[in-house]
Design a protein around this motif. Structure first.
Motif, mmCIF file in Angstrom:
data_model
loop_
_atom_site.group_PDB
_atom_site.id
_atom_site.type_symbol
_atom_site.label_atom_id
_atom_site.label_comp_id
_atom_site.label_asym_id
_atom_site.label_seq_id
_atom_site.Cartn_x
_atom_site.Cartn_y
_atom_site.Cartn_z
ATOM 1 N N LEU A 1 0.821 -1.225 0.000
ATOM 2 C CA LEU A 1 0.000 0.000 0.000
ATOM 3 C C LEU A 1 0.850 1.268 0.000
ATOM 4 O O LEU A 1 0.356 2.358 -0.261
ATOM 5 C CB LEU A 1 -0.879 0.041 1.257
ATOM 6 N N CYS A 2 2.127 1.125 0.337
ATOM 7 C CA CYS A 2 2.992 2.307 0.487
ATOM 8 C C CYS A 2 3.715 2.577 -0.821
ATOM 9 O O CYS A 2 4.511 1.765 -1.286
ATOM 10 C CB CYS A 2 3.996 2.053 1.620
ATOM 11 N N THR A 3 3.417 3.751 -1.419
ATOM 12 C CA THR A 3 4.091 4.085 -2.678
ATOM 13 C C THR A 3 5.281 5.007 -2.433
ATOM 14 O O THR A 3 6.244 4.997 -3.198
ATOM 15 C CB THR A 3 3.124 4.767 -3.658
ATOM 16 N N LYS A 4 5.202 5.810 -1.365
ATOM 17 C CA LYS A 4 6.319 6.728 -1.069
ATOM 18 C C LYS A 4 6.361 6.909 0.442
ATOM 19 O O LYS A 4 5.346 7.198 1.077
ATOM 20 C CB LYS A 4 6.084 8.064 -1.783
ATOM 21 N N LEU A 5 7.573 6.739 1.007
ATOM 22 C CA LEU A 5 7.722 6.833 2.462
ATOM 23 C C LEU A 5 8.689 7.955 2.827
ATOM 24 O O LEU A 5 9.809 8.012 2.320
ATOM 25 C CB LEU A 5 8.240 5.494 3.007
ATOM 26 N N PHE A 6 8.213 8.833 3.723
ATOM 27 C CA PHE A 6 9.060 9.892 4.274
ATOM 28 C C PHE A 6 9.225 9.661 5.768
ATOM 29 O O PHE A 6 8.354 9.062 6.409
ATOM 30 C CB PHE A 6 8.398 11.268 4.107
ATOM 31 N N CYS A 7 10.309 10.174 6.321
ATOM 32 C CA CYS A 7 10.479 10.161 7.771
ATOM 33 C C CYS A 7 11.106 11.486 8.173
ATOM 34 O O CYS A 7 12.044 11.957 7.529
ATOM 35 C CB CYS A 7 11.357 8.983 8.188
ATOM 36 N N ALA A 8 10.580 12.082 9.259
ATOM 37 C CA ALA A 8 11.130 13.353 9.727
ATOM 38 C C ALA A 8 11.286 13.304 11.237
ATOM 39 O O ALA A 8 10.295 13.092 11.921
ATOM 40 C CB ALA A 8 10.210 14.517 9.334
ATOM 41 N N PRO A 9 12.507 13.466 11.804
ATOM 42 C CA PRO A 9 13.711 13.765 11.030
ATOM 43 C C PRO A 9 14.428 12.532 10.482
ATOM 44 O O PRO A 9 15.291 12.686 9.637
ATOM 45 C CB PRO A 9 14.600 14.472 12.062
ATOM 46 N N GLY A 10 14.123 11.320 10.967
ATOM 47 C CA GLY A 10 14.822 10.130 10.474
ATOM 48 C C GLY A 10 16.249 10.037 11.003
ATOM 49 O O GLY A 10 16.643 10.782 11.909
ATOM 50 N N ASN A 11 17.014 9.101 10.430
ATOM 51 C CA ASN A 11 18.434 8.942 10.784
ATOM 52 C C ASN A 11 19.126 8.198 9.627
ATOM 53 O O ASN A 11 18.485 7.910 8.600
ATOM 54 C CB ASN A 11 18.595 8.244 12.143
ATOM 55 N N ALA A 12 20.401 7.869 9.816
ATOM 56 C CA ALA A 12 21.176 7.290 8.704
ATOM 57 C C ALA A 12 20.639 5.924 8.277
ATOM 58 O O ALA A 12 20.705 5.569 7.099
ATOM 59 C CB ALA A 12 22.652 7.171 9.106
ATOM 60 N N GLY A 13 20.093 5.156 9.211
ATOM 61 C CA GLY A 13 19.537 3.845 8.861
ATOM 62 C C GLY A 13 18.198 3.979 8.169
ATOM 63 O O GLY A 13 17.904 3.289 7.179
#
Ligand code: AMP
Ligand code: GLY
Length: 426
Positions: free
Chosen positions: A24-36
């Motif tokens: 179902l996921c076409t585009k995934l963002f993460c904020a702020p996220g990290n190197a992994g």
């Protein structure tokens, strides 16, 4: 769907890892996220606590669904602001997040609905609190009412320690507003377990249990931390205990929140003490545990995304999740000095080699990308070396084999994760 995960720790890496596998996921963002996280999602530099910034980001990137990892933005109203902007969100409203952000609120809810928990009183006046402590005796537990980054709980072995904690919080202003009110609670005797349930405000879908290791050093010594390792399943939390926790604690809580006009939507994390009388609740959190989420995501065989969406939309009663019977175990590698002062910026090597150990996933908790593909430490808890295997002994062996391939002299870890389960079997 375009998905945004809010946060940048090991919990969010595990969530991104699971969500990125969903069709179902076409585009995934993460904020702020990290190197992994950057390996599975596009990371954007907006702090988790920047509520207005996260809403603006979700609007700009035309996000269909936001998954909020940590408690602080939830307690600041991020879910409410996203909902007002017409964006679907996984995570409770500010009001419902009180289940974590006010210990007194939760204790009162438990009392009202007969939910098993330790005896307690709430105080804003130090003299009255001290008189109560003297009448009760020690051991006794003193808790700042509000969010205190895991540092607001003092398990006092003596009356003097409890009195000092009360003075620190109520008179000394130790935690500011969060400590302006305290809960004094009965000391519960037993083994701890973490239990998780998805909620859509009305329906509940139980997940599985796990056991965390809160103290920093082997043998459960040293100060409390956010968690130094976890494993699932935990033998202490067997099917009988799970059913009791669901019937006696989780369901009455969810009903109580609904009746109070603040339906709980998201994941309810019950911090349980398994006492001689059965499970008792000593804290609720309004989010996944960190590092418990990492072992849950490893054991989960089903697509997580429809279940998270159902928490927002309703209809959780039509969903079912499948879990591996294997054990998942995670070892937290932290920067030397944690949970006190520690250095950032040291280089971590050997991550690829560690990830090649059978059944292992290395989740990043506090890292940032450095020059030329380097990975640099960027927090207290830095890596979650996580392994799956048919037995807890094998999972532990695999996890430490991977830990030993990581070249990071500035880090340390506990060597005894899951000691209670291993001890129980042998
Ligand atoms: P918390 O910050 O609420 O997770 O509490 C930190 C730790 O304090 C928990 O993991 C427990 O080990 C301990 N604790 C909290 N409440 C109690 C209690 N009523 N009795 C015994 N231990 C407690
Ligand atoms: N591992 C404990 C917590 O997430 O609060």
């Amino acid at each position: 769907m375009r998905i945004l995960v809010v946060g940048g720790g090991g919990r969010e890496h595990a969530l991104c890892w699971a969500i990125s596998a969903s069709p179902l996921c076409t585009k995934l963002f993460c904020a702020p996220g990290n190197a992994g996280i950057a390996q599975v999602a596009e990371c954007l530099d907006v702090a988790a606590e920047d509520v207005a910034g996260q809403v603006a980001l979700a609007q700009r990137e035309k996000i269909d669904f936001v998954v909020v990892g940590p408690e602080v933005p939830l307690s600041m109203g991020l879910a409410d602001r996203l909902a007002e902007a017409g964006i679907k969100v996984f995570g409770p409203s500010q009001k419902a997040a009180q289940i974590e952000s006010s210990k007194g609120f939760t204790k009162d809810l438990c009392k009202k609905h007969g939910i098993p928990t330790g005896a307690y009183e709430r105080f804003t006046d130090a003299d009255k609190a001290i008189a109560y402590i003297e009448a009760q005796g020690a051991p006794i537990v003193v808790k700042a009412d509000g969010l205190a980054a895991g540092k607001g709980v003092v398990v006092a072995e003596t009356v003097e320690q409890a009195v000092a904690a009360v003075r620190d919080m109520l008179s000394g202003n130790r935690f500011g507003e969060a400590g302006a009110s305290v809960v004094i609670e009965e000391f519960l005797v037993g083994e701890e377990a973490s239990f998780f349930a998805l909620c859509d405000g009305h329906n509940v879908l139980p997940l599985v249990g796990a056991q965390d290791h809160k103290r920093v050093f082997d043998g459960d010594k040293g100060p409390n931390t956010g968690g130094m390792g976890a494993y699932s399943p935990a033998p202490v939390f067997d099917a009988t205990m799970q059913q009791r926790a669901l019937d006696e604690i989780i369901l009455p809580t969810v009903r109580g929140m609904e009746a109070a006009g603040m339906p709980f939507k998201g994941v309810l994390y019950a911090g349980l003490m398994i006492t001689a009388q059965g499970p008792k609740i000593f804290e609720y959190n309004c989010r996944f545990g960190d590092p418990e989420c990492q072992v849950l995501m490893m054991r989960l065989k089903s697509d997580i995304l429809p279940a998270l969406i159902a928490c927002a939309d309703g209809g959780l009663n039509h969903l079912d999740l499948r879990w591996s019977a294997d054990t998942a175990l995670t070892v937290v590698m932290a920067a030397k000095g944690y949970p006190d002062a520690y250095q950032k910026g040291s280089a971590i090597r050997g991550l690829d080699e560690a990830g090649k150990v059978e059944g292992v996933q290395v989740f990043h908790a506090g890292t940032k990308p450095g020059p030329d593909g380097a990975v640099l430490a960027n927090g207290g808890r830095v890596l979650n070396v996580t392994a799956m295997a048919p037995t807890v002994e094998q999972a532990r062996e695999r996890a430490y084999q991977a830990v030993d391939r990581i070249d990071w002299p500035e880090g340390f870890c506990r060597r005894d994760i899951a000691w209670r389960a291993v001890g129980r079997r042998s």
